[in-house]
Design a protein around this motif. Structure first.
Motif, PDB file in Angstrom:
ATOM      1  N   TYR A   2       3.533  -1.057   3.944  1.00  0.00           N
ATOM      2  CA  TYR A   2       3.314   0.356   3.628  1.00  0.00           C
ATOM      3  C   TYR A   2       4.598   1.011   3.135  1.00  0.00           C
ATOM      4  O   TYR A   2       5.662   0.818   3.733  1.00  0.00           O
ATOM      5  N   ARG A  21       6.161   4.727   0.819  1.00  0.00           N
ATOM      6  CA  ARG A  21       5.955   6.003   0.144  1.00  0.00           C
ATOM      7  C   ARG A  21       6.879   6.024  -1.064  1.00  0.00           C
ATOM      8  O   ARG A  21       7.767   5.172  -1.191  1.00  0.00           O
ATOM      9  N   THR A  64      -0.174  -6.119   5.364  1.00  0.00           N
ATOM     10  CA  THR A  64      -0.003  -4.928   4.529  1.00  0.00           C
ATOM     11  C   THR A  64       1.383  -4.335   4.745  1.00  0.00           C
ATOM     12  O   THR A  64       1.810  -4.110   5.875  1.00  0.00           O
ATOM     13  N   GLU A  68       2.409  11.844   4.433  1.00  0.00           N
ATOM     14  CA  GLU A  68       1.867  11.028   5.524  1.00  0.00           C
ATOM     15  C   GLU A  68       2.955  10.198   6.193  1.00  0.00           C
ATOM     16  O   GLU A  68       3.921   9.788   5.561  1.00  0.00           O
ATOM     17  N   GLU A  69       2.759   9.944   7.486  1.00  0.00           N
ATOM     18  CA  GLU A  69       3.637   9.024   8.208  1.00  0.00           C
ATOM     19  C   GLU A  69       3.358   7.606   7.715  1.00  0.00           C
ATOM     20  O   GLU A  69       2.216   7.253   7.432  1.00  0.00           O
ATOM     21  N   ILE A  70       4.399   6.789   7.630  1.00  0.00           N
ATOM     22  CA  ILE A  70       4.236   5.415   7.153  1.00  0.00           C
ATOM     23  C   ILE A  70       3.796   4.532   8.329  1.00  0.00           C
ATOM     24  O   ILE A  70       4.550   4.363   9.293  1.00  0.00           O
ATOM     25  N   PRO A  71       2.577   3.965   8.259  1.00  0.00           N
ATOM     26  CA  PRO A  71       2.124   3.087   9.339  1.00  0.00           C
ATOM     27  C   PRO A  71       3.055   1.883   9.499  1.00  0.00           C
ATOM     28  O   PRO A  71       3.560   1.334   8.518  1.00  0.00           O
ATOM     29  N   HIS A  81       0.851  -1.194   0.000  1.00  0.00           N
ATOM     30  CA  HIS A  81       0.000   0.000   0.000  1.00  0.00           C
ATOM     31  C   HIS A  81       0.884   1.240   0.000  1.00  0.00           C
ATOM     32  O   HIS A  81       1.755   1.383   0.855  1.00  0.00           O
ATOM     33  N   THR A  82       0.651   2.128  -0.945  1.00  0.00           N
ATOM     34  CA  THR A  82       1.421   3.367  -1.028  1.00  0.00           C
ATOM     35  C   THR A  82       0.676   4.471  -0.285  1.00  0.00           C
ATOM     36  O   THR A  82      -0.517   4.696  -0.529  1.00  0.00           O
ATOM     37  N   VAL A  83       1.375   5.143   0.619  1.00  0.00           N
ATOM     38  CA  VAL A  83       0.794   6.275   1.343  1.00  0.00           C
ATOM     39  C   VAL A  83       1.307   7.564   0.711  1.00  0.00           C
ATOM     40  O   VAL A  83       2.344   7.580   0.036  1.00  0.00           O
ATOM     41  N   ALA A  84       0.578   8.650   0.927  1.00  0.00           N
ATOM     42  CA  ALA A  84       0.945   9.949   0.367  1.00  0.00           C
ATOM     43  C   ALA A  84       2.285  10.424   0.916  1.00  0.00           C
ATOM     44  O   ALA A  84       2.672  10.085   2.045  1.00  0.00           O
ATOM     45  N   ASP A  85       2.980  11.207   0.125  1.00  0.00           N
ATOM     46  CA  ASP A  85       4.313  11.686   0.490  1.00  0.00           C
ATOM     47  C   ASP A  85       4.349  12.434   1.822  1.00  0.00           C
ATOM     48  O   ASP A  85       5.361  12.395   2.516  1.00  0.00           O
TER      49      ASP A  85
END
Length: 177
Positions: free
Chosen positions: A67, A69, A65, A47-50, A41-45
């Protein structure tokens, strides 16, 4: 075994130059791990990476999952994904941030990342070793490539004994048992 556990990268003034997700895209990584039940899952630049153990740009792992970026180092994606593959089924279901593996598993993770690096277009085992050394992985033999060449066979045995690779060193799937 003559290997120190992998140590966190030292706190540099600026991050080392390594290949990052944005250079390769996520398609090959996503497909490779999805084949074995791990979702990338790619998170927004911004956002903190869960589930990131080391924080900042490092990949994170929560349940099934992984995570990332765009600025996540590819070696970090491989490392956390390989942790998941090396866990037993119970740990795969409950993992959150810390893989909680022992030293033998940690070295098997490093070995498996090397095997999988060659499966990613635009990346390679040689580049992985360069990135691991630049990031600060700590191997008694002085480099990731030297460790893999001289002592990686012990980790290959671990991977085979856990049903993860075949005699040709091809990934069969996540850890069995």
């Amino acid at each position: 075994m003559n290997i120190d556990p992998v140590q966190p990268a030292p706190e540099p003034e600026s991050e080392p130059v390594v290949v990052r997700v944005h250079a390769l895209g996520t398609d090959a990584l996503r497909a490779m791990f999805a084949e074995h039940g791990l979702t990338l899952h790619t998170v927004a630049d911004d956002e903190e990476i869960p589930g990131s153990y080391w924080g900042e740009t490092e990949a994170g792992l929560v349940g099934s999952t992984l995570y990332v970026r765009d600025d996540t180092p590819v070696h970090s994606v491989l490392h956390e994904g390989c942790h998941w593959l090396c866990m037993d089924a119970a740990r795969r279901q409950s993992v959150h941030t810390d893989a909680n593996g022992d030293q033998d598993e940690e070295m098997a993770v490093c070995c498996l990342q090397a095997l999988l690096a060659d499966r990613i277009a635009g990346y390679s085992r040689a580049q992985l070793f360069i990135d691991m050394d630049a990031w600060g992985y700590g191997f008694v033999l002085g480099s990731a490539a030297a460790w893999f060449a001289q002592e990686g066979s012990e980790s290959m045995v671990w991977l085979r004994n856990h049903g993860m690779i075949d005699a040709a060193q091809q990934l069969l799937g996540p850890r069995v048992g």
